[in-house]
Design an enzyme around this catalytic site. Sequence first.
Site, PDB file in Angstrom:
ATOM      1  N   HIS A  52      -3.987   1.833   5.633  1.00 31.85           N
ATOM      2  CA  HIS A  52      -3.833   2.219   6.475  1.00 31.85           C
ATOM      3  C   HIS A  52      -4.455   1.185   7.941  1.00 31.85           C
ATOM      4  O   HIS A  52      -6.028   1.170   7.583  1.00 31.85           O
ATOM      5  CB  HIS A  52      -3.883   3.848   7.270  1.00 31.85           C
ATOM      6  CG  HIS A  52      -5.094   3.997   6.616  1.00 31.85           C
ATOM      7  ND1 HIS A  52      -6.228   3.980   7.580  1.00 31.85           N
ATOM      8  CD2 HIS A  52      -5.865   4.802   5.374  1.00 31.85           C
ATOM      9  CE1 HIS A  52      -7.126   4.559   7.654  1.00 31.85           C
ATOM     10  NE2 HIS A  52      -6.957   5.043   6.169  1.00 31.85           N
ATOM     11  N   ASP A  53      -4.000   1.244   9.185  1.00 33.13           N
ATOM     12  CA  ASP A  53      -5.197   0.516  10.492  1.00 33.13           C
ATOM     13  C   ASP A  53      -5.409  -1.209  10.007  1.00 33.13           C
ATOM     14  O   ASP A  53      -5.870  -0.949  10.482  1.00 33.13           O
ATOM     15  CB  ASP A  53      -5.765   1.907  10.562  1.00 33.13           C
ATOM     16  CG  ASP A  53      -4.998   3.041  11.114  1.00 33.13           C
ATOM     17  OD1 ASP A  53      -4.163   3.114  11.707  1.00 33.13           O
ATOM     18  OD2 ASP A  53      -5.652   3.907  10.657  1.00 33.13           O
ATOM     19  N   GLY A 109      -8.761   0.891   4.365  1.00 27.58           N
ATOM     20  CA  GLY A 109      -8.255   0.931   6.341  1.00 27.58           C
ATOM     21  C   GLY A 109      -9.513   0.684   6.848  1.00 27.58           C
ATOM     22  O   GLY A 109     -10.337   0.649   6.616  1.00 27.58           O
TER      23      GLY A 109
END
Length: 263
Positions: free
Chosen positions: A123-124, A141
């Site tokens: 994520h991200d 992340g």
Amino acid sequence: MATCVHPSSVIENGAVLHDGVTIGPFCHIGANAEIGAGTQLISHASVIGNTRVGKNCTLHPHAVLGGLPQVIGLAAHPDSRLEIDDGCVFREYATAHSGIPKFGGLTKVGANCYIMIGAHIAHDCQIGNNVVMANNVSLAGHIEVGDNVWFGGLSAVHQFSRIGRNAFIGGGAIVVEDVIPFGSVVGNHAKLAGLNMVGLKRRGFSKADLHEIRSAYKAVFEGNGLFKDRLEAAVTTFAGQPLAMELINFIREGADRPICKPG
């Protein structure tokens, strides 16, 4: 060119398939997914969540794009998104997750990336163009990866790390610190092993470019005195030399993060 969908695949209402998309057997396209023109899902691939896949991408069997972040207790959210630019290839079992809304919610993969078997983009993450991730590379992340970075197989990168453009991450390296542009790192934990000279030559950097980068590298990492003093002196020495200053500014801009240094 007509879109072609195998009858065994599930395309949820609301999904957008552009011209020339090919969906092979046993694939799953979620209601909030968008698949760009000319993209192919070979078989057993999934595009779920709020995910946009660009043009002329290829998803091999069991690749999954758009899954929720691996954060305990995090529920699906409309602001959790994944964007894949044009020309990317995700090989078997490769995965990329959407972002966490409180951090902006966007995971982004640039154009013409090649993500090999079992590699993971968490994520991200913000991934540049022409990035290659070999088998079973794992990115935690919030990682930033510049253009033209190559990751050797089984390497892994700690969350919030930055990898500068044209860097090389050696196979099996465990990266817990930022990696300078043009750098080459190896080991567990990874240490700076010099510059990615092979990659830079392959990408057409001139002898003058290489000399500029090498000079800045030596001034920062191999000179006398404290590292911070050498770094600040280099700002003056290399002012007006863009490649040298890219390396120097990368370090200065991440002053709150550790940087990979020679072992």
